[in-house]
Design a protein around this motif. Structure first.
Motif, short mmCIF file in Angstrom:
data_model
loop_
_atom_site.label_atom_id
_atom_site.label_comp_id
_atom_site.label_asym_id
_atom_site.label_seq_id
_atom_site.Cartn_x
_atom_site.Cartn_y
_atom_site.Cartn_z
N GLU A 45 -10.44 0.24 -5.29
CA GLU A 45 -10.29 -1.12 -5.84
C GLU A 45 -11.67 -1.68 -6.10
O GLU A 45 -12.61 -1.47 -5.33
CB GLU A 45 -9.55 -2.01 -4.86
N LYS B 60 -2.16 5.81 0.79
CA LYS B 60 -3.39 6.49 0.37
C LYS B 60 -4.57 5.89 1.12
O LYS B 60 -4.51 4.78 1.62
CB LYS B 60 -3.61 6.23 -1.11
N ARG B 61 -5.65 6.64 1.17
CA ARG B 61 -6.87 6.04 1.71
C ARG B 61 -7.44 5.09 0.68
O ARG B 61 -7.35 5.33 -0.52
CB ARG B 61 -7.89 7.15 2.01
N LYS B 62 -8.04 4.05 1.19
CA LYS B 62 -8.48 3.04 0.24
C LYS B 62 -9.99 2.81 0.31
O LYS B 62 -10.57 2.77 1.39
CB LYS B 62 -7.76 1.73 0.52
N SER C 99 0.85 -1.18 0.00
CA SER C 99 0.00 0.00 0.00
C SER C 99 0.89 1.23 0.00
O SER C 99 2.07 1.19 0.32
CB SER C 99 -0.93 0.01 1.20
N SER C 100 0.28 2.35 -0.36
CA SER C 100 1.10 3.53 -0.54
C SER C 100 0.70 4.65 0.41
O SER C 100 1.01 5.80 0.17
CB SER C 100 0.96 4.01 -1.99
N LYS D 147 -11.18 8.70 -9.17
CA LYS D 147 -9.75 8.70 -8.84
C LYS D 147 -9.10 10.00 -9.31
O LYS D 147 -8.24 10.56 -8.63
CB LYS D 147 -9.07 7.52 -9.54
N GLU E 278 -12.73 5.61 -12.42
CA GLU E 278 -11.65 6.38 -13.05
C GLU E 278 -11.82 7.87 -12.75
O GLU E 278 -10.88 8.54 -12.31
CB GLU E 278 -11.63 6.14 -14.56
N ASP F 116 -5.88 11.34 -3.83
CA ASP F 116 -5.38 10.77 -2.58
C ASP F 116 -6.12 9.47 -2.22
O ASP F 116 -5.86 8.89 -1.19
CB ASP F 116 -5.54 11.78 -1.44
N VAL F 117 -7.06 9.06 -3.07
CA VAL F 117 -7.82 7.86 -2.75
C VAL F 117 -7.52 6.76 -3.76
O VAL F 117 -7.44 6.99 -4.96
CB VAL F 117 -9.35 8.15 -2.76
N ASP F 118 -7.33 5.57 -3.23
CA ASP F 118 -7.09 4.42 -4.08
C ASP F 118 -8.37 3.59 -4.09
O ASP F 118 -8.88 3.21 -3.03
CB ASP F 118 -5.94 3.59 -3.49
N THR G 208 -12.81 0.11 -1.23
CA THR G 208 -13.00 -1.12 -1.98
C THR G 208 -14.47 -1.32 -2.28
O THR G 208 -15.32 -1.23 -1.39
CB THR G 208 -12.47 -2.32 -1.18
#
Lengths: 277, 427, 298
Positions: free
Chosen positions: B65, B31-33, B28-29, B56, B53, B61-63, B35
């Motif tokens: 998935e 970032k807030r995630k 993870s990087s 994002k 897309e 700042d948000v990932d 899912t």
């Protein structure tokens, strides 16, 4: 007169075989031809041969590549790992059963035979619950390990049969030369059991490649799903039979190729193994 | 020997991939995630990938998935996870509110209204009237609809013309009653010299959601589909018995297709292939036939009945209480799912109707066919969700698939079986 | 000398145990432990999704089973499928093996064609069959119409009776090849002098089959029999993909019902009890087959 009779029987036999053979391969060819038809042709004009050959379905499969390729990749990973683990384990245990008997090893052999006959349904429920607790659901390992159950017992019998037939002198002389048991196994015996290993490989390959029940139960996300399950879900979702046929064609080719290459060896070995088992 | 060694090496490689595949996900990087889990058709038809897309891009700042679910099996796992306070997903798309009632009963999901204050900056007036009701569970907003659908009858106009079932303007005659439906089906069915059906008059979805099919028929006839107890279908009356009798006759005479018995897609595929003239299931089916049947040959008609309403249901979204990113999930719903792109494209391309009023009206005006069932849509109602709805559904399937083909089973008997079944499931 | 031999034997035993260790671990974790767990579960009320703990229920699940009409239907279907498919599998594959045995030369194409269905994934071929058998746009109905037999067209999968038969046909299609291989190798293992002796005695055609071939195939019959029975009782993929157990449970088999109970309703206790019964059935049938085979062999 008898000569003539014999000829006519021969023709009859050939004709009967021809009919059966055609029935057997009809669905496969139907699938291949369907995959080259356009979708309007598939449902509006029902023919066997495509009127117009078109690669539109394959374009679609490859265009949405990521998705289908992922299914393929899953199948390949699951199949290869299961088969390879099985090869190693069955070579080890086949040798142990054939050549390294100990107290209780025959009971163990009986257990393996018992598993061969065991319906998967009876153990899938606890496996599912266990994998849930261990967080193994929807992981490759979680699918690979139960897959072993389907192919390992048969493979052990094949390997055991191969080792049992080998002359004892080989081992003795190896040991006199100072080989340890694992060395004898790896350098002397295993190379001689090559044919049996091929059978384990091929039969394991097609069994896992087309495996449905385990994957259907233990893979619920499509990131991990093999093609045999994924396509049945697409059936009701995508309802585009041309694309489906293209994807099916692509996925039945590998086992057929593997099978045709090893056909003779496989037929010989499978029957030998099964009779001995 | 070389071969075996080679094989062994491949083995190691493959195994390495397997294990590496498992661990690389953990990277993870900071970032807030967020899912999101959805079934594959929802991802395609609500354009979730596009929504993600743009989300994002708007929030670097948000990932985000996206997890694709195979079918509802996985939802059982979620119940366990969530009740232990863990979750691997923050926003789940459900194929109908069926499963959410269990989540709600156990207090595992957020109430959008009270817990999340969802409507504070996104007023309820944004929604197409009635659509929010599809997300209510026993009166509480545990789910939000992403899109919604109604039931209607898709029609092949060309076949109606051939059968002479058109008015002076060439528009198909209206289907006012189930008797009309049956008569039309009879006239629309074509048989060859040997008596084999070559064109089927109609198809009713007997395989997938008979709860909806039956409920929708009751709504269309009576408005409120339920008896006074609020959970039993109003089937024990002459009108509904007549309808069941006609379905039976239709199936037995070959005027109605049986294809949906084993294949949910049987009816819509037949309609798409131009072999079925009327298709009673989700209203969006006509859009699938655009390419094969042609836009000029398609029409849409409301489900017959005195009241003229229809059944509406939604693809629902829930947020588990175990989620740490509920705020992000809400934001994604507002910007992504309820954004213009997803809402209009789902409607105009797949017939999954927009729940946001302004996009609904815009798309409706662009598509005259949708416009033709607008009155019916405005009277759309929801159906009650039983706790054991799966059992109820499979039970209905069995009753109908057995009863419709058997000449000895009377409509009375079928109705009694439905009442018995209703009494036997947990509400 | 004596000592070295015994120590050598000890060493070999040790290695034997070591060689079997990984297999045993896997078997224990994935077979022995689950079997025990299934037995325990079958005596409990446990909904995996909604209950936090198991509740002991005694033999309640087993009693419930025999009052459950769907279970009884699927039991009857399984029995019917097993019986019919077993007969078809044995008869077809034996005849095919005899034909292939008779035609030794130039049989590569026939052998490949007959054996290839074994390796084709069953779930995928079922998708294909469901397409070929579709009411309105299936190629089989279309074909019948085009050759003037339109009165033979049928709703193959939506009619309860024909759906049953198609499930069996598709399953036999996929499994026949393996039985044929077994029979063929059994035939090839019959010493050729037996045939010659029989021919001298004047045995031709059917007589040869009855007096020479069948008795010498007893062992193969047992193997094929057990394998076929297992496959028939464990039937799942074909009805699951082809008809989903429909129309109206007409093709629902035990396996499918176990799957539905366990992984759709999450009623693990009840599903385990059903699985136990299925296992017992498998054991009984295999045992019977072994007994009959032994008698024939004598």
């Amino acid at each position: 007169m008898p000569m003539k009779q014999k000829n006519s029987t021969k023709i009859l036999v050939t004709a009967a075989l021809l009919v059966v053979s055609l029935i057997c391969i009809f669905p496969i060819f139907f699938c291949i031809f369907t995959s080259f038809k356009e979708s309007t042709e598939i449902i509006k004009e029902i023919t066997f041969f495509p009127k117009k050959w078109s690669s539109v379905n394959y374009d679609y499969v490859f265009a949405r590549g990521a998705k289908y390729l992922k299914y393929y990749l899953n199948t390949i990973i699951i199949t290869l790992s299961s088969v390879l683990i099985t090869m190693i384990l069955s070579a080890l245990s086949g040798y142990a059963f054939a050549r390294l008997p100990f107290k209780g090893s025959s009971t163990l052999l009986g257990t393996v035979l018992f598993i061969l006959a065991f319906p998967l349904a009876a153990i899938l429920i606890p496996i599912y619950m266990m994998e849930y607790d261990l967080k193994l659901l929807n992981t490759y390992i979680g699918i690979i390990l139960p897959n072993l159950l389907c192919i390992l017992p048969f493979s052990i019998f094949i390997m055991r049969g191969a080792f049992i037939d080998m002359p004892k002198e080989l081992e003795d002389s190896a040991e006199i030369d100072g080989c340890t048991v694992p060395q004898t196994w790896w350098y002397i015996m295993l190379p001689l059991a090559r044919n049996a290993l091929v059978i384990v490989l091929v039969s394991g390959f097609y069994n896992v490649w087309g495996e449905y029940t385990i994957a259907k139960t233990l893979a619920t996300k499509d990131a991990i799903m093999p093609i045999s399950v994924a396509l049945t879900l697409l059936k009701s979702e995508d309802w585009n039979y041309g694309v489906l046929a293209a994807a099916i064609t692509l996925s039945i080719i590998p086992p057929i190729v593997v099978f045709s290459i090893f056909q003779d060896k496989l037929v010989e070995g499978m029957s030998a193994g099964a009779v001995k088992g | 020997m070389k071969k075996i060694t080679a094989v062994f090496l491949i083995a190691c490689l493959v195994l390495a991939t397997v294990f590496a595949g498992g661990s690389s996900e953990a990277a993870s990087s900071g970032k807030r995630k967020l899912t999101i889990a959805a079934e594959s058709w929802e991802i395609n038809k609500i354009f979730l990938e596009q929504a993600i897309e743009s989300f994002k891009t708007a929030h670097p700042d948000v990932d985000v998935e996206l997890v694709t679910l195979a079918d509802q099996t996985v939802l059982g796992n979620y119940i366990l996870d969530w009740s232990k306070g863990n979750t691997e997903v923050d926003l789940v798309f459900l194929d109908g509110g069926v499963y959410s009632s269990e989540y709600a009963a156990k207090g595992l999901i957020y109430d959008f209204e009270k817990d999340l204050n969802f409507f504070k900056d996104f007023p309820k007036t944004n929604f197409q009237p009635g659509t929010l009701d599809t997300g209510l569970i026993k009166g509480t907003q545990f789910c939000l609809p992403a899109i919604y659908e109604v039931y209607a009858i898709s029609i092949n106009k060309k076949m109606f013309k051939e059968a002479g079932l058109v008015d002076a303007k060439g528009e198909p005659l209206p289907i006012k009653t189930w008797d009309d439906f049956y008569d039309f089906a009879e006239k629309l069915t074509k048989k060859d010299a040997m008596g084999t059906v070559t064109q089927v008059g109609g198809s009713v979805q007997f395989g997938n959601n008979l709860n909806g099919i039956l409920g929708c028929a009751c709504i269309a006839e009576f408005g409120n589909p339920y008896e006074a107890d609020g959970v039993t279908f109003k089937v024990n009356n002459p009108q509904m018995k007549r309808m069941i009798e006609l379905w039976q006759k239709g199936i037995q005479n070959g005027y109605l297709s049986q294809a949906t018995f084993v294949d949910n897609a049987g009816g819509r595929n037949g309609f798409k292939a131009g072999q079925i003239a009327m298709c009673y299931e989700a209203a969006g089916r006509w859009m699938e036939a655009l390419q094969t049947v042609g836009a000029e040959n398609l029409a849409l008609m409301a489900v017959p009945g005195k009241d003229g309403g229809t059944y509406c249901f939604g693809c629902q979204m829930v947020i588990p209480k175990a989620s740490k990113s509920a705020d992000l999930a809400c934001q994604f719903i507002k910007e992504g799912v309820y954004g213009e792109y997803s809402q209009t494209h789902a409607f105009t391309e797949y017939g999954k109707m927009a729940v946001i009023s302004k996009y609904f009206k815009k798309a409706l005006d662009e598509t005259p066919l949708w416009k033709s069932i607008e009155t019916s849509m405005n009277k759309a109602r929801i159906l009650y969700t039983y706790e054991e709805s799966q059992k109820f559904l499979t039970g209905l399937d069995t009753i109908f698939q057995k009863g419709l083909v058997d000449p000895k089973t009377s409509a009375d008997l079928i109705v009694n079986q439905i009442l018995d079944l209703t009494a036997s499931v947990r509400k | 000398m004596q000592e070295t031999i015994s120590s050598r034997r000890k060493a070999r035993e040790r290695w034997g145990r070591l060689f079997l260790l990984p297999t045993c671990v896997i078997l224990f974790v994935f077979v022995i432990y689950p079997i025990g767990y299934t037995l325990v579960l079958s005596l409990c009320d446990y909904n995996f999704a909604f209950d936090y703990h198991m509740k002991f229920a005694g033999f309640g699940n087993f009693v419930k089973m025999f009052r459950d009409p769907v279970y009884l239907t699927s039991l009857a279907n399984t029995m019917f499928f097993t019986l019919v498919m077993f007969i078809f599998l044995v008869v077809f594959s034996l005849s095919l093996a005899l034909l292939l045995f008779y035609k030794k030369k130039h049989s590569w194409f026939f052998r490949t064609a007959i054996f290839v269905p074994i390796v084709v994934p069953a779930s995928l071929i079922c998708i294909l069959f469901s397409f070929m058998l579709a009411d309105n746009f299936g190629i089989i109905n279309k074909f019948l119409m085009s050759i003037g037999l339109s009165s033979w067209t049928h709703n193959w999968l939506t009619d309860a009776t024909s759906a049953k038969w198609w499930v069996m046909i598709v399953s036999v299609w996929g499994k026949m090849g393996f039985c044929t291989i077994l029979f063929l190798s059994g035939l090839q293992n019959i010493p050729s002098d037996l045939f010659e002796a029989a021919e001298i005695d004047g045995a031709v055609g059917w007589k040869k089959l009855i007096y020479v071939i069948i008795p010498n195939l007893a062992e193969t019959f047992v193997v094929v029999g057990i394998w076929a029975i297992l496959q028939c009782l464990k039937l799942f993929v074909t009805p699951n993909v082809l008809t989903k157990g429909g129309p109206a449970n007409a093709t629902k088999v035990l396996y499918q019902y176990i799957y539905d109970t366990a992984f759709q309703n999450f009623d693990m206790g009840y599903a385990s009890a059903q699985a136990i019964i299925l296992t017992v059935l498998v054991m009984i049938f295999s045992f019977l087959n072994m007994k009959i085979g032994k008698k024939e062999g004598e």
